[in-house]
Structures are given as structure tokens and as C-alpha cells.
Design a protein around this motif. Structure first.
Motif, PDB file in Angstrom:
ATOM      1  N   MET A  70       0.295 -63.894  29.609  1.00 43.26           N
ATOM      2  CA  MET A  70       0.891 -63.958  30.921  1.00 43.26           C
ATOM      3  C   MET A  70       1.939 -62.865  31.098  1.00 43.26           C
ATOM      4  O   MET A  70       2.056 -62.282  32.148  1.00 43.26           O
ATOM      5  N   ASN A  71       2.720 -62.618  30.057  1.00 41.38           N
ATOM      6  CA  ASN A  71       3.736 -61.572  30.123  1.00 41.38           C
ATOM      7  C   ASN A  71       3.114 -60.200  30.275  1.00 41.38           C
ATOM      8  O   ASN A  71       3.696 -59.312  30.884  1.00 41.38           O
ATOM      9  N   ASP A  72       1.922 -60.019  29.680  1.00 49.56           N
ATOM     10  CA  ASP A  72       1.237 -58.733  29.809  1.00 49.56           C
ATOM     11  C   ASP A  72       0.859 -58.466  31.262  1.00 49.56           C
ATOM     12  O   ASP A  72       0.963 -57.345  31.731  1.00 49.56           O
ATOM     13  N   ILE A  73       0.436 -59.506  31.940  1.00 49.45           N
ATOM     14  CA  ILE A  73       0.055 -59.350  33.346  1.00 49.45           C
ATOM     15  C   ILE A  73       1.280 -58.998  34.179  1.00 49.45           C
ATOM     16  O   ILE A  73       1.248 -58.097  35.004  1.00 49.45           O
ATOM     17  N   LYS A  74       2.371 -59.687  33.944  1.00 50.15           N
ATOM     18  CA  LYS A  74       3.585 -59.397  34.698  1.00 50.15           C
ATOM     19  C   LYS A  74       4.089 -57.993  34.419  1.00 50.15           C
ATOM     20  O   LYS A  74       4.488 -57.276  35.316  1.00 50.15           O
ATOM     21  N   SER A  75       4.051 -57.589  33.180  1.00 47.46           N
ATOM     22  CA  SER A  75       4.546 -56.250  32.871  1.00 47.46           C
ATOM     23  C   SER A  75       3.638 -55.185  33.461  1.00 47.46           C
ATOM     24  O   SER A  75       4.104 -54.142  33.907  1.00 47.46           O
ATOM     25  N   LEU A  76       2.336 -55.434  33.485  1.00 50.81           N
ATOM     26  CA  LEU A  76       1.417 -54.489  34.101  1.00 50.81           C
ATOM     27  C   LEU A  76       1.695 -54.399  35.604  1.00 50.81           C
ATOM     28  O   LEU A  76       1.756 -53.300  36.172  1.00 50.81           O
ATOM     29  N   ALA A  77       1.911 -55.542  36.222  1.00 52.17           N
ATOM     30  CA  ALA A  77       2.228 -55.549  37.654  1.00 52.17           C
ATOM     31  C   ALA A  77       3.554 -54.835  37.908  1.00 52.17           C
ATOM     32  O   ALA A  77       3.672 -54.070  38.869  1.00 52.17           O
ATOM     33  N   ASP A  78       4.526 -55.062  37.052  1.00 49.25           N
ATOM     34  CA  ASP A  78       5.822 -54.383  37.204  1.00 49.25           C
ATOM     35  C   ASP A  78       5.665 -52.877  37.057  1.00 49.25           C
ATOM     36  O   ASP A  78       6.259 -52.103  37.796  1.00 49.25           O
ATOM     37  N   ARG A  79       4.862 -52.453  36.082  1.00 47.21           N
ATOM     38  CA  ARG A  79       4.645 -51.014  35.884  1.00 47.21           C
ATOM     39  C   ARG A  79       3.966 -50.394  37.099  1.00 47.21           C
ATOM     40  O   ARG A  79       4.347 -49.317  37.553  1.00 47.21           O
ATOM     41  N   LEU A  80       2.947 -51.083  37.626  1.00 46.72           N
ATOM     42  CA  LEU A  80       2.258 -50.572  38.816  1.00 46.72           C
ATOM     43  C   LEU A  80       3.202 -50.486  40.004  1.00 46.72           C
ATOM     44  O   LEU A  80       3.194 -49.516  40.757  1.00 46.72           O
ATOM     45  N   ARG A  81       4.028 -51.501  40.169  1.00 46.45           N
ATOM     46  CA  ARG A  81       4.987 -51.511  41.259  1.00 46.45           C
ATOM     47  C   ARG A  81       5.969 -50.347  41.131  1.00 46.45           C
ATOM     48  O   ARG A  81       6.275 -49.658  42.088  1.00 46.45           O
ATOM     49  N   ASP A  82       6.439 -50.129  39.906  1.00 43.54           N
ATOM     50  CA  ASP A  82       7.364 -49.013  39.668  1.00 43.54           C
ATOM     51  C   ASP A  82       6.702 -47.670  39.936  1.00 43.54           C
ATOM     52  O   ASP A  82       7.309 -46.760  40.502  1.00 43.54           O
ATOM     53  N   GLN A  83       5.444 -47.538  39.552  1.00 46.88           N
ATOM     54  CA  GLN A  83       4.722 -46.297  39.805  1.00 46.88           C
ATOM     55  C   GLN A  83       4.566 -46.049  41.292  1.00 46.88           C
ATOM     56  O   GLN A  83       4.724 -44.926  41.770  1.00 46.88           O
ATOM     57  N   LEU A  84       4.280 -47.103  42.031  1.00 49.04           N
ATOM     58  CA  LEU A  84       4.124 -46.956  43.481  1.00 49.04           C
ATOM     59  C   LEU A  84       5.452 -46.592  44.136  1.00 49.04           C
ATOM     60  O   LEU A  84       5.494 -45.803  45.073  1.00 49.04           O
ATOM     61  N   ARG A  85       6.541 -47.168  43.664  1.00 52.68           N
ATOM     62  CA  ARG A  85       7.855 -46.876  44.242  1.00 52.68           C
ATOM     63  C   ARG A  85       8.274 -45.431  43.988  1.00 52.68           C
ATOM     64  O   ARG A  85       8.817 -44.772  44.856  1.00 52.68           O
ATOM     65  N   THR A  86       8.026 -44.953  42.776  1.00 56.49           N
ATOM     66  CA  THR A  86       8.452 -43.604  42.438  1.00 56.49           C
ATOM     67  C   THR A  86       7.462 -42.550  42.884  1.00 56.49           C
ATOM     68  O   THR A  86       7.770 -41.371  42.878  1.00 56.49           O
ATOM     69  N   GLY A  87       6.275 -42.981  43.271  1.00 49.43           N
ATOM     70  CA  GLY A  87       5.272 -42.033  43.734  1.00 49.43           C
ATOM     71  C   GLY A  87       4.412 -41.499  42.608  1.00 49.43           C
ATOM     72  O   GLY A  87       3.557 -40.654  42.821  1.00 49.43           O
ATOM     73  N   ASP A  88       4.629 -41.964  41.384  1.00 47.34           N
ATOM     74  CA  ASP A  88       3.793 -41.546  40.272  1.00 47.34           C
ATOM     75  C   ASP A  88       2.512 -42.352  40.300  1.00 47.34           C
ATOM     76  O   ASP A  88       2.536 -43.576  40.289  1.00 47.34           O
ATOM     77  N   ALA A  89       1.410 -41.666  40.333  1.00 44.88           N
ATOM     78  CA  ALA A  89       0.120 -42.341  40.332  1.00 44.88           C
ATOM     79  C   ALA A  89      -0.581 -42.011  39.030  1.00 44.88           C
ATOM     80  O   ALA A  89      -0.184 -41.119  38.286  1.00 44.88           O
ATOM     81  N   ASP A  90      -1.653 -42.703  38.765  1.00 48.39           N
ATOM     82  CA  ASP A  90      -2.386 -42.402  37.549  1.00 48.39           C
ATOM     83  C   ASP A  90      -3.076 -41.046  37.681  1.00 48.39           C
ATOM     84  O   ASP A  90      -3.293 -40.560  38.777  1.00 48.39           O
ATOM     85  N   PRO A  91      -3.406 -40.403  36.568  1.00 55.48           N
ATOM     86  CA  PRO A  91      -3.954 -39.046  36.617  1.00 55.48           C
ATOM     87  C   PRO A  91      -5.233 -38.933  37.440  1.00 55.48           C
ATOM     88  O   PRO A  91      -5.483 -37.919  38.058  1.00 55.48           O
ATOM     89  N   LYS A  92      -6.047 -39.977  37.444  1.00 53.64           N
ATOM     90  CA  LYS A  92      -7.293 -39.918  38.216  1.00 53.64           C
ATOM     91  C   LYS A  92      -7.010 -39.758  39.708  1.00 53.64           C
ATOM     92  O   LYS A  92      -7.619 -38.949  40.380  1.00 53.64           O
ATOM     93  N   SER A  93      -6.067 -40.540  40.215  1.00 51.78           N
ATOM     94  CA  SER A  93      -5.771 -40.458  41.645  1.00 51.78           C
ATOM     95  C   SER A  93      -5.038 -39.165  41.976  1.00 51.78           C
ATOM     96  O   SER A  93      -5.144 -38.651  43.078  1.00 51.78           O
ATOM     97  N   GLN A  94      -4.269 -38.614  41.018  1.00 52.20           N
ATOM     98  CA  GLN A  94      -3.597 -37.347  41.268  1.00 52.20           C
ATOM     99  C   GLN A  94      -4.599 -36.220  41.389  1.00 52.20           C
ATOM    100  O   GLN A  94      -4.450 -35.327  42.212  1.00 52.20           O
ATOM    101  N   ALA A  95      -5.649 -36.263  40.576  1.00 55.98           N
ATOM    102  CA  ALA A  95      -6.671 -35.227  40.656  1.00 55.98           C
ATOM    103  C   ALA A  95      -7.377 -35.296  42.002  1.00 55.98           C
ATOM    104  O   ALA A  95      -7.698 -34.272  42.607  1.00 55.98           O
ATOM    105  N   LYS A  96      -7.612 -36.498  42.469  1.00 52.02           N
ATOM    106  CA  LYS A  96      -8.271 -36.654  43.772  1.00 52.02           C
ATOM    107  C   LYS A  96      -7.381 -36.172  44.902  1.00 52.02           C
ATOM    108  O   LYS A  96      -7.832 -35.589  45.859  1.00 52.02           O
ATOM    109  N   SER A  97      -6.068 -36.447  44.781  1.00 56.06           N
ATOM    110  CA  SER A  97      -5.158 -36.073  45.857  1.00 56.06           C
ATOM    111  C   SER A  97      -4.914 -34.577  45.900  1.00 56.06           C
ATOM    112  O   SER A  97      -4.495 -34.043  46.909  1.00 56.06           O
ATOM    113  N   LYS A  98      -5.146 -33.863  44.780  1.00 52.33           N
ATOM    114  CA  LYS A  98      -4.928 -32.428  44.757  1.00 52.33           C
ATOM    115  C   LYS A  98      -6.018 -31.663  45.493  1.00 52.33           C
ATOM    116  O   LYS A  98      -5.835 -30.514  45.836  1.00 52.33           O
ATOM    117  N   LYS A  99      -7.153 -32.310  45.689  1.00 52.54           N
ATOM    118  CA  LYS A  99      -8.222 -31.636  46.427  1.00 52.54           C
ATOM    119  C   LYS A  99      -7.769 -31.391  47.844  1.00 52.54           C
ATOM    120  O   LYS A  99      -7.163 -32.248  48.480  1.00 52.54           O
TER     121      LYS A  99
END
Length: 122
Positions: free
Chosen positions: A1-30
């Protein structure tokens, strides 16, 4: 359960700071395809009317001292929410302003209500 919460927290933090995963960054650079056939969007046809309306509404003096539960249908509520998102106008302010405008355009209604109350035995 803690793993799920921490994953959700990490995703939320990434969205707030604007850091996306490398796959989506490659797509956005096109670069978007440049199409000479694309036309620039025309301004909205009633943009001037809407601007004047919302400016007048924001300048409308409202005294929100009383509470009242108002029931509205789903379509109206969605419209009020969209107005809140796009213009920053509170739902209560919009409803009060619209009611005042309606009553000022139909002054006979206030007179009719007052006369009916005078003639009604309580």
C-alpha cells in the motif's frame, strides 16, 4: 500500500514541477507539423459583448450575507462551473447578477409580487 502512495506522490510531484518521464519528453520535443493550409483562429464572434458583460458583473456590488440553497439542473451547474473556470466569476455572483438584470428588465414583476403580498392575508 505504501508503494502505491509513494508512486502517486512521485507522479504528483513530477506533474507539479513539470518533469515528465523520458518517453513523454521525447514526444513533446517533436515539432508540430507546419501546414500552410492552417488558418489562424478568428476571435470569438461575441468577444466584445462577453468582455463587457463580465466586466460589468465583476463591478456589480454584491452583499453576500445570507445563505440559500439553490437547486439547479446538471446543465446549468456545468455552465456555472465553466464560467468559474474561464472567467473566475463565482457562481453566486453570477446568479445574483443575472437575477438583478432580469428584475431590472421586468420591473412589473417586483410590483406584482409586492401587490400580491399586500393583498394576501397572512
Amino acid at each position: 500500500m505504501n508503494d502505491i502512495k509513494s508512486l502517486a506522490d512521485r507522479l504528483r510531484d513530477q506533474l507539479r514541477t513539470g518533469d515528465a518521464d523520458p518517453k513523454s519528453q521525447a514526444k513533446s520535443k517533436k515539432e508540430p507539423p507546419t501546414d500552410s493550409k492552417r488558418e489562424k483562429k478568428d476571435p470569438l464572434p461575441n468577444q466584445e459583448n462577453a468582455t463587457a458583460f463580465f466586466n460589468e458583473m465583476l463591478n456589480f456590488q454584491v452583499e453576500l450575507t445570507e445563505k440559500s440553497l439553490i437547486r439547479v439542473d446538471k446543465k446549468t451547474l456545468n455552465l456555472l462551473k465553466r464560467i468559474k473556470l474561464t472567467q473566475g466569476v463565482d457562481m453566486n455572483r453570477f446568479i445574483i447578477y443575472a437575477l438583478h438584470q432580469y428584475l431590472s428588465q421586468n420591473p412589473w414583476l417586483s410590483d406584482y409580487i409586492n401587490e400580491t403580498l399586500k393583498n394576501t392575508e397572512l
